[in-house]
Enzyme design. Structure first.
Site, PDB file in Angstrom:
ATOM      1  N   ASP A  19      70.768 -47.778  74.890  1.00  0.00           N
ATOM      2  CA  ASP A  19      70.918 -46.930  76.076  1.00  0.00           C
ATOM      3  C   ASP A  19      72.054 -45.914  75.926  1.00  0.00           C
ATOM      4  O   ASP A  19      73.054 -46.196  75.267  1.00  0.00           O
ATOM      5  CB  ASP A  19      71.185 -47.837  77.284  1.00  0.00           C
ATOM      6  CG  ASP A  19      71.028 -47.096  78.599  1.00  0.00           C
ATOM      7  OD1 ASP A  19      70.404 -46.012  78.618  1.00  0.00           O
ATOM      8  OD2 ASP A  19      71.534 -47.602  79.610  1.00  0.00           O
ATOM      9  N   ASN A  21      71.438 -42.414  75.300  1.00  0.00           N
ATOM     10  CA  ASN A  21      71.086 -41.226  74.500  1.00  0.00           C
ATOM     11  C   ASN A  21      71.149 -39.942  75.333  1.00  0.00           C
ATOM     12  O   ASN A  21      71.623 -38.907  74.868  1.00  0.00           O
ATOM     13  CB  ASN A  21      69.673 -41.360  73.931  1.00  0.00           C
ATOM     14  CG  ASN A  21      69.525 -42.547  73.010  1.00  0.00           C
ATOM     15  OD1 ASN A  21      70.514 -43.117  72.567  1.00  0.00           O
ATOM     16  ND2 ASN A  21      68.294 -42.917  72.717  1.00  0.00           N
ATOM     17  N   ARG A  23      72.869 -39.308  78.123  1.00  0.00           N
ATOM     18  CA  ARG A  23      74.250 -38.926  78.472  1.00  0.00           C
ATOM     19  C   ARG A  23      74.998 -38.373  77.259  1.00  0.00           C
ATOM     20  O   ARG A  23      75.768 -37.424  77.369  1.00  0.00           O
ATOM     21  CB  ARG A  23      75.003 -40.149  79.042  1.00  0.00           C
ATOM     22  CG  ARG A  23      74.737 -40.346  80.521  1.00  0.00           C
ATOM     23  CD  ARG A  23      75.103 -41.725  80.972  1.00  0.00           C
ATOM     24  NE  ARG A  23      74.111 -42.706  80.545  1.00  0.00           N
ATOM     25  CZ  ARG A  23      74.275 -44.019  80.651  1.00  0.00           C
ATOM     26  NH1 ARG A  23      75.401 -44.497  81.133  1.00  0.00           N
ATOM     27  NH2 ARG A  23      73.320 -44.838  80.277  1.00  0.00           N
ATOM     28  N   SER A  64      60.117 -48.217  77.321  1.00  0.00           N
ATOM     29  CA  SER A  64      59.683 -49.222  78.309  1.00  0.00           C
ATOM     30  C   SER A  64      58.429 -48.764  79.036  1.00  0.00           C
ATOM     31  O   SER A  64      58.059 -47.577  78.995  1.00  0.00           O
ATOM     32  CB  SER A  64      60.803 -49.464  79.328  1.00  0.00           C
ATOM     33  OG  SER A  64      60.877 -48.384  80.231  1.00  0.00           O
ATOM     34  N   ASN A  67      59.313 -45.876  81.104  1.00  0.00           N
ATOM     35  CA  ASN A  67      59.774 -44.617  80.505  1.00  0.00           C
ATOM     36  C   ASN A  67      58.731 -43.499  80.538  1.00  0.00           C
ATOM     37  O   ASN A  67      59.056 -42.334  80.286  1.00  0.00           O
ATOM     38  CB  ASN A  67      60.269 -44.836  79.061  1.00  0.00           C
ATOM     39  CG  ASN A  67      61.604 -45.532  78.967  1.00  0.00           C
ATOM     40  OD1 ASN A  67      61.899 -46.212  77.991  1.00  0.00           O
ATOM     41  ND2 ASN A  67      62.463 -45.375  79.982  1.00  0.00           N
ATOM     42  N   TRP A  68      57.481 -43.815  80.892  1.00  0.00           N
ATOM     43  CA  TRP A  68      56.455 -42.761  81.004  1.00  0.00           C
ATOM     44  C   TRP A  68      56.772 -41.792  82.131  1.00  0.00           C
ATOM     45  O   TRP A  68      56.197 -40.703  82.198  1.00  0.00           O
ATOM     46  CB  TRP A  68      55.069 -43.373  81.242  1.00  0.00           C
ATOM     47  CG  TRP A  68      54.589 -44.234  80.112  1.00  0.00           C
ATOM     48  CD1 TRP A  68      54.561 -45.599  80.093  1.00  0.00           C
ATOM     49  CD2 TRP A  68      54.063 -43.805  78.849  1.00  0.00           C
ATOM     50  NE1 TRP A  68      54.055 -46.049  78.891  1.00  0.00           N
ATOM     51  CE2 TRP A  68      53.737 -44.967  78.107  1.00  0.00           C
ATOM     52  CE3 TRP A  68      53.844 -42.550  78.258  1.00  0.00           C
ATOM     53  CZ2 TRP A  68      53.206 -44.918  76.827  1.00  0.00           C
ATOM     54  CZ3 TRP A  68      53.312 -42.509  76.981  1.00  0.00           C
ATOM     55  CH2 TRP A  68      53.002 -43.679  76.280  1.00  0.00           C
ATOM     56  N   ARG A 187      73.891 -54.448  75.434  1.00  0.00           N
ATOM     57  CA  ARG A 187      73.523 -53.200  76.109  1.00  0.00           C
ATOM     58  C   ARG A 187      74.720 -52.269  76.087  1.00  0.00           C
ATOM     59  O   ARG A 187      75.720 -52.500  76.778  1.00  0.00           O
ATOM     60  CB  ARG A 187      73.087 -53.434  77.554  1.00  0.00           C
ATOM     61  CG  ARG A 187      72.682 -52.097  78.205  1.00  0.00           C
ATOM     62  CD  ARG A 187      71.937 -52.233  79.500  1.00  0.00           C
ATOM     63  NE  ARG A 187      71.319 -50.951  79.833  1.00  0.00           N
ATOM     64  CZ  ARG A 187      70.344 -50.776  80.689  1.00  0.00           C
ATOM     65  NH1 ARG A 187      69.844 -51.813  81.332  1.00  0.00           N
ATOM     66  NH2 ARG A 187      69.850 -49.576  80.920  1.00  0.00           N
ATOM     67  N   SER A 195      66.939 -54.469  82.901  1.00  0.00           N
ATOM     68  CA  SER A 195      65.866 -53.467  82.888  1.00  0.00           C
ATOM     69  C   SER A 195      64.551 -53.952  82.262  1.00  0.00           C
ATOM     70  O   SER A 195      63.971 -53.259  81.426  1.00  0.00           O
ATOM     71  CB  SER A 195      66.346 -52.199  82.162  1.00  0.00           C
ATOM     72  OG  SER A 195      67.487 -51.684  82.784  1.00  0.00           O
TER      73      SER A 195
END
Ligand code: FPP
Length: 239
Positions: A19, A21, A23, A64, A67-68, A187, A195
């Site tokens: 997690d 990317n 930012r 995930s 994420n779509w 994470r 998540s």
């Protein structure tokens, strides 16, 4: 002085939520896809380092079921990076001996990417030293529902009765069948939630949340996470 055995232990299975990317890219005034590209590099670094440490299984959350919802440009950027990586992996397969597995519902991926996933699974099936599990179109609840449907179908076909269902039997219907549960879940990026990542498999995993963004994550961060893991007193519900 030698450390006691437990303190020297490297987890057999490490799972990572890659997690931060977006930012990372935003901080640099770059498009989000540039963050994912740097994230794919971080993955390469960490996969190599895990191998040198003797980690047997590495599971990464690459995309995930949720994420779509992202822009078409971002989704296709991530899929493209995965395709590039898998082509490389297929090219280097005989040299690296990494076994590849995919957790998630691959039916929604493009036929080209699905084909690469299937080819990587088939061609690497005989390797047993290191296994990388890519979670792709993966959601933990979706995985459990798909497993429940498969078990129900086997009951309907007379292969099982409902009373056969134990934790061990159900585990064999999950995408992670045959893979031991992760001892350590990492994470990065400062978010402190799971998540929809491996809910069945991580009930007794140790979670380490770190502030570094994934594209900046390197071997030293992994060392730090493993050190933190070693300090934990794992009781598995015992006293
Ligand atoms: C989460 O960060 C990251 C993703 C949803 C995608 C992860 C994909 C990769 C690292 C590339 C995959 C390719 C290979 C070869 C592993 P985010 O975008 O949610 O970050 P943010 O919370 O800062 O926006």
């Amino acid at each position: 002085m030698a450390l006691p055995d437990r303190e020297n232990t490297v987890p057999r299975h490490i799972a990572i939520i890659m997690d931060g990317n977006g930012r990372w890219a935003k901080q640099r005034g770059l498009p989000r896809t540039a963050g994912h590209k740097a994230g794919a590099e971080a993955f390469r670094r960490i996969a190599n380092y895990c191998r040198t440490l003797g980690v047997r299984y590495l599971t990464v959350y690459a995309f995930s079921t949720e994420n779509w919802k992202r822009s078409e440009e971002e989704v296709s950027g991530i899929m493209k990076l995965l395709g590039i990586y898998l082509k490389e992996a297929l090219r280097d397969m005989e040299k690296n001996h990494v076994r590849f597995c995919f957790f998630g519902d691959l039916s929604r991926l493009s036929p080209e990417l699905r084909k690469l996933c299937l080819e990587a699974t088939e061609r690497s099936g005989e390797y047993h030293e290191v296994q990388v599990n890519f979670c792709l179109n993966y959601g933990g609840r979706d995985e459990i529902l798909r497993a429940a449907r498969s078990f129900a179908a086997d009951v309907a076909a007379g292969k099982h009765t409902p009373d056969d269902l134990t934790e061990a039997v159900f585990s064999e219907y999950l995408d992670s069948a045959g893979v031991p549960d992760p001892e350590l879940v990492i994470r990065p990026s400062g978010e402190m939630r799971t998540s929809n990542f491996l809910p069945w498999q991580t009930v007794y995993s140790e979670f380490v949340f770190m502030n570094v963004l994934w594209p900046d994550f390197g071997p030293r961060d992994l060392d730090q996470a493993i050190e933190e893991y070693r300090r934990r007193n794992r009781r598995f519900g015992g006293a």
